[in-house]
Design a protein around this motif. Structure first.
Motif, PDB file in Angstrom:
ATOM      1  N   ASN A 161      62.813  49.654  37.348  1.00 44.21           N
ATOM      2  CA  ASN A 161      63.829  50.691  37.155  1.00 44.21           C
ATOM      3  C   ASN A 161      63.268  52.105  37.273  1.00 44.21           C
ATOM      4  OD1 ASN A 161      62.338  50.554  34.780  1.00 44.21           O
ATOM      5  ND2 ASN A 161      64.067  50.988  33.443  1.00 44.21           N
ATOM      6  N   ASN A 166      65.079  52.568  40.931  1.00 49.67           N
ATOM      7  CA  ASN A 166      65.668  53.611  40.106  1.00 49.67           C
ATOM      8  C   ASN A 166      66.997  54.088  40.695  1.00 49.67           C
ATOM      9  OD1 ASN A 166      65.762  56.888  39.513  1.00 49.67           O
ATOM     10  ND2 ASN A 166      65.112  55.663  37.751  1.00 49.67           N
ATOM     11  N   LYS A 169      71.006  53.225  39.891  1.00 51.60           N
ATOM     12  CA  LYS A 169      71.921  53.893  38.965  1.00 51.60           C
ATOM     13  C   LYS A 169      73.080  54.562  39.706  1.00 51.60           C
ATOM     14  CE  LYS A 169      68.754  57.850  38.781  1.00 51.60           C
ATOM     15  NZ  LYS A 169      67.782  58.540  37.913  1.00 51.60           N
ATOM     16  N   THR A 217      67.360  44.958  37.674  1.00 49.55           N
ATOM     17  CA  THR A 217      66.272  45.790  37.178  1.00 49.55           C
ATOM     18  C   THR A 217      66.502  46.069  35.700  1.00 49.55           C
ATOM     19  OG1 THR A 217      65.019  47.817  37.605  1.00 49.55           O
ATOM     20  CG2 THR A 217      67.423  48.000  37.694  1.00 49.55           C
ATOM     21  N   TYR A 219      67.230  48.005  32.267  1.00 46.40           N
ATOM     22  CA  TYR A 219      68.204  49.039  31.914  1.00 46.40           C
ATOM     23  C   TYR A 219      68.008  49.428  30.460  1.00 46.40           C
ATOM     24  CZ  TYR A 219      72.722  51.372  31.399  1.00 46.40           C
ATOM     25  OH  TYR A 219      73.712  52.299  31.167  1.00 46.40           O
ATOM     26  N   PHE A 221      67.846  53.122  32.863  1.00 45.69           N
ATOM     27  CA  PHE A 221      66.962  53.512  33.957  1.00 45.69           C
ATOM     28  C   PHE A 221      65.879  54.491  33.528  1.00 45.69           C
ATOM     29  CE2 PHE A 221      70.686  51.962  36.230  1.00 45.69           C
ATOM     30  CZ  PHE A 221      70.095  51.199  37.224  1.00 45.69           C
ATOM     31  N   ARG A 230      69.649  44.328  31.469  1.00 42.76           N
ATOM     32  CA  ARG A 230      69.394  44.392  32.908  1.00 42.76           C
ATOM     33  C   ARG A 230      70.635  44.963  33.596  1.00 42.76           C
ATOM     34  NH1 ARG A 230      65.357  43.473  30.900  1.00 42.76           N
ATOM     35  NH2 ARG A 230      63.832  41.813  31.247  1.00 42.76           N
ATOM     36  N   CYS A 231      70.377  45.749  34.636  1.00 38.50           N
ATOM     37  CA  CYS A 231      71.466  46.200  35.503  1.00 38.50           C
ATOM     38  C   CYS A 231      71.528  45.243  36.679  1.00 38.50           C
ATOM     39  CB  CYS A 231      71.220  47.625  35.984  1.00 38.50           C
ATOM     40  SG  CYS A 231      72.460  48.202  37.172  1.00 38.50           S
TER      41      CYS A 231
END
Length: 247
Positions: A161, A166, A169, A217, A219, A221, A230-231
């Motif tokens: 992230n 990154n 987001k 990833t 979270y 961020f 996690r995102c």
């Protein structure tokens, strides 16, 4: 009297040795424990700092193999479609190309076998087979429990992230993801974005019988290290050659 005096002297001498030896042993144990904890973390942070601040490119040829050879296969057709303003819904869809799996170089663990591009999120980086620390230091990686593009089954790609993922987001529905490989170029369209617990098994389905793409990833961020969330970014297959696994 003489023997008694000698015994008392020996006892005092032994206590004196213990007074010296025990602190030394204690210091050695403390230093050993501190080394076991501090040194690995120091090396890890030093390697990360070297990667970000060194002026010299890191040579990881002995650790990671690059089998990716870019191809323009499919890119020209997509550009033609974008520029064709007279295209109607009656246009016959193009026949999807099929590639025998025996004709491609199937990646081994740690191989860079492609490139991941998500222009709307300003992401463009190497794609590795494997999602270990080494691979994710230099790009994003496919979880080996999933599949590679063209296989017709779920694909899961991980990234850090704070670095290569990154930009997730900024992910939104309708955005296009391009995965380039030596055997073809693949496009996927984002269908959903969600934040879930790291142990939420409903976040993905590796048993599905269709090609889907899931990016994930840590979270939030702006938080470093492993987190409890996690995102997930979900996308559907749009185009790219199918791999014929029957050959």
């Amino acid at each position: 009297m003489h023997k008694k005096h000698h015994h008392h002297s020996s006892h005092r001498s032994l206590n004196g040795k213990n007074f010296i030896i025990l602190p030394i042993v204690f210091c050695v144990l403390i230093l050993g424990l501190a080394s076991a904890i501090i040194i690995p973390n120091t090396i890890r942070f030093y390697n990360m700092a070297s990667m970000f601040f060194s002026d010299n490119p890191h040579d990881f040829s002995d650790e990671l193999k690059n089998i990716y050879v870019p191809t323009s296969e499919g890119l020209e057709e997509d550009n033609t479609d974008k520029n064709d303003k007279n295209k109607t819904s009656k246009t016959q869809p193009k026949k999807t190309k099929t590639v025998p799996i025996t004709e491609i170089e199937y990646p081994d663990y740690s191989d860079q076998f492609g490139e991941f591009i998500m222009e709307d999120c300003n992401i463009k980086c190497p794609l590795f087979y494997g999602d270990g620390d080494l691979q994710l230091n230099y790009g994003v990686g496919i979880y080996t429990g999933s599949f590679i593009p063209g296989y017709g089954k779920p694909i899961m790609i991980a990234g850090h992230n704070a670095t290569y993922f990154n930009g997730l987001k900024y992910a939104q529905k309708g955005q296009i993801i391009l995965i380039r490989t030596s055997y073809g170029n693949y496009r996927y369209e984002v269908t959903d974005v969600a934040v879930k617990k790291h142990n939420d098994k409903s976040a993905y389905d590796l048993g599905a019988q269709e090609e889907t793409l899931t990016l994930y990833t840590c979270y939030p961020f702006d938080q470093f290290g492993l987190t409890s969330q996690r995102c997930f970014v979900y996308a559907k297959y749009i185009s790219g050659p199918k791999l014929d696994i029957s050959r």
